[in-house]
Write a protein that holds these residues in place. Sequence first.
Motif, short mmCIF file in Angstrom:
data_model
loop_
_atom_site.label_atom_id
_atom_site.label_comp_id
_atom_site.label_asym_id
_atom_site.label_seq_id
_atom_site.Cartn_x
_atom_site.Cartn_y
_atom_site.Cartn_z
N MET A 1 0.81 -1.19 0.00
CA MET A 1 0.00 0.00 0.00
C MET A 1 0.86 1.26 0.00
SD MET A 1 -3.12 -0.90 -0.25
CE MET A 1 -4.00 0.60 0.12
N ALA A 2 2.06 1.17 0.53
CA ALA A 2 2.92 2.35 0.57
C ALA A 2 3.31 2.78 -0.84
CB ALA A 2 4.16 2.08 1.40
N LEU A 3 3.54 1.81 -1.72
CA LEU A 3 3.89 2.12 -3.11
C LEU A 3 2.73 2.80 -3.82
CD1 LEU A 3 5.88 1.92 -5.46
CD2 LEU A 3 4.88 -0.31 -5.98
N VAL A 4 1.54 2.29 -3.64
CA VAL A 4 0.36 2.88 -4.27
C VAL A 4 0.15 4.30 -3.76
CG1 VAL A 4 -2.15 2.70 -4.50
CG2 VAL A 4 -0.73 0.65 -4.64
N ARG A 5 0.31 4.50 -2.47
CA ARG A 5 0.14 5.83 -1.89
C ARG A 5 1.20 6.79 -2.42
NH1 ARG A 5 -2.03 6.73 3.87
NH2 ARG A 5 -2.95 4.84 3.09
N SER A 6 2.43 6.31 -2.57
CA SER A 6 3.51 7.16 -3.09
C SER A 6 3.24 7.56 -4.53
CB SER A 6 4.85 6.44 -3.00
OG SER A 6 5.18 6.19 -1.66
N VAL A 7 2.81 6.60 -5.35
CA VAL A 7 2.50 6.90 -6.75
C VAL A 7 1.34 7.88 -6.83
CG1 VAL A 7 1.61 5.90 -8.90
CG2 VAL A 7 3.43 4.75 -7.64
N TYR A 8 0.32 7.67 -6.02
CA TYR A 8 -0.81 8.60 -6.02
C TYR A 8 -0.36 10.01 -5.65
CZ TYR A 8 -4.97 11.06 -4.53
OH TYR A 8 -5.94 12.00 -4.38
N ASN A 9 0.41 10.13 -4.58
CA ASN A 9 0.85 11.45 -4.14
C ASN A 9 1.78 12.11 -5.15
OD1 ASN A 9 -0.60 11.55 -1.74
ND2 ASN A 9 0.99 10.49 -0.61
N LEU A 10 2.58 11.32 -5.85
CA LEU A 10 3.53 11.87 -6.80
C LEU A 10 2.88 12.25 -8.13
CD1 LEU A 10 6.54 12.48 -7.40
CD2 LEU A 10 6.71 10.14 -8.24
N LEU A 11 2.00 11.40 -8.66
CA LEU A 11 1.51 11.58 -10.02
C LEU A 11 0.05 12.00 -10.15
CD1 LEU A 11 3.17 8.47 -11.67
CD2 LEU A 11 4.03 10.80 -11.62
N PHE A 12 -0.81 11.57 -9.27
CA PHE A 12 -2.25 11.72 -9.50
C PHE A 12 -2.96 12.69 -8.55
CE2 PHE A 12 -1.40 7.26 -10.91
CZ PHE A 12 -1.44 7.54 -12.26
N ARG A 13 -2.27 13.24 -7.61
CA ARG A 13 -2.94 14.08 -6.63
C ARG A 13 -3.38 15.42 -7.22
NH1 ARG A 13 -1.15 15.00 -0.43
NH2 ARG A 13 -2.84 16.41 0.10
N ARG A 14 -2.51 16.02 -8.02
CA ARG A 14 -2.85 17.32 -8.62
C ARG A 14 -3.23 17.12 -10.08
NH1 ARG A 14 1.94 21.32 -7.39
NH2 ARG A 14 2.92 19.80 -8.74
N THR A 15 -4.09 17.98 -10.56
CA THR A 15 -4.57 17.88 -11.94
C THR A 15 -3.44 18.08 -12.93
OG1 THR A 15 -6.71 18.70 -11.23
CG2 THR A 15 -6.25 18.78 -13.58
N SER A 16 -2.53 19.00 -12.66
CA SER A 16 -1.44 19.28 -13.59
C SER A 16 -0.52 18.08 -13.76
CB SER A 16 -0.64 20.50 -13.13
OG SER A 16 -0.09 20.27 -11.85
N THR A 17 -0.15 17.43 -12.66
CA THR A 17 0.74 16.26 -12.78
C THR A 17 -0.02 15.08 -13.38
OG1 THR A 17 0.29 15.61 -10.49
CG2 THR A 17 2.25 16.94 -10.89
N PHE A 18 -1.32 14.99 -13.11
CA PHE A 18 -2.12 13.93 -13.71
C PHE A 18 -2.16 14.10 -15.24
CE2 PHE A 18 -6.35 12.28 -15.01
CZ PHE A 18 -6.14 10.94 -14.68
N ALA A 19 -2.37 15.32 -15.71
CA ALA A 19 -2.41 15.58 -17.15
C ALA A 19 -1.06 15.30 -17.80
CB ALA A 19 -2.84 17.02 -17.41
N ILE A 20 0.02 15.71 -17.16
CA ILE A 20 1.36 15.45 -17.70
C ILE A 20 1.62 13.95 -17.73
CG2 ILE A 20 3.82 15.73 -17.23
CD1 ILE A 20 3.13 18.57 -16.23
N THR A 21 1.20 13.23 -16.69
CA THR A 21 1.37 11.78 -16.66
C THR A 21 0.64 11.12 -17.81
OG1 THR A 21 1.58 11.84 -14.25
CG2 THR A 21 1.02 9.73 -15.24
N ILE A 22 -0.57 11.57 -18.09
CA ILE A 22 -1.36 11.02 -19.20
C ILE A 22 -0.67 11.30 -20.53
CG2 ILE A 22 -3.56 11.18 -20.44
CD1 ILE A 22 -3.72 9.67 -17.78
N MET A 23 -0.18 12.52 -20.73
CA MET A 23 0.49 12.87 -21.99
C MET A 23 1.77 12.07 -22.19
SD MET A 23 -0.12 16.95 -22.46
CE MET A 23 0.17 17.46 -20.79
N VAL A 24 2.58 11.98 -21.16
CA VAL A 24 3.83 11.21 -21.26
C VAL A 24 3.52 9.74 -21.49
CG1 VAL A 24 5.86 10.45 -19.97
CG2 VAL A 24 5.21 12.86 -19.96
#
Length: 62
Positions: A1-24
């Motif tokens: 669960m720590a890995l999932v939480r880290s990925v969420y906090n790093l990539l999916f928490r904010r809209t801007s990083t979520f959009a960049i993650t989708i584009m990349v």
Amino acid sequence: MALVRSVYNLLFRRTSTFAITIMVGAVVFERVFDQAGDAVFENINRGKLWKDLKHKYEEKEE
């Protein structure tokens, strides 16, 4: 669960990083899919492509 939480906090928490993650992710997926498709096509058509036959038709320069 720590890995999932880290990925969420790093990539999916904010809209801007979520959009960049989708584009990349889309660009990387496109490159991988294209390379895999070319490899499959060349494997199926080995011996029939120009790169395999051109030595028979090219004239040697002197």
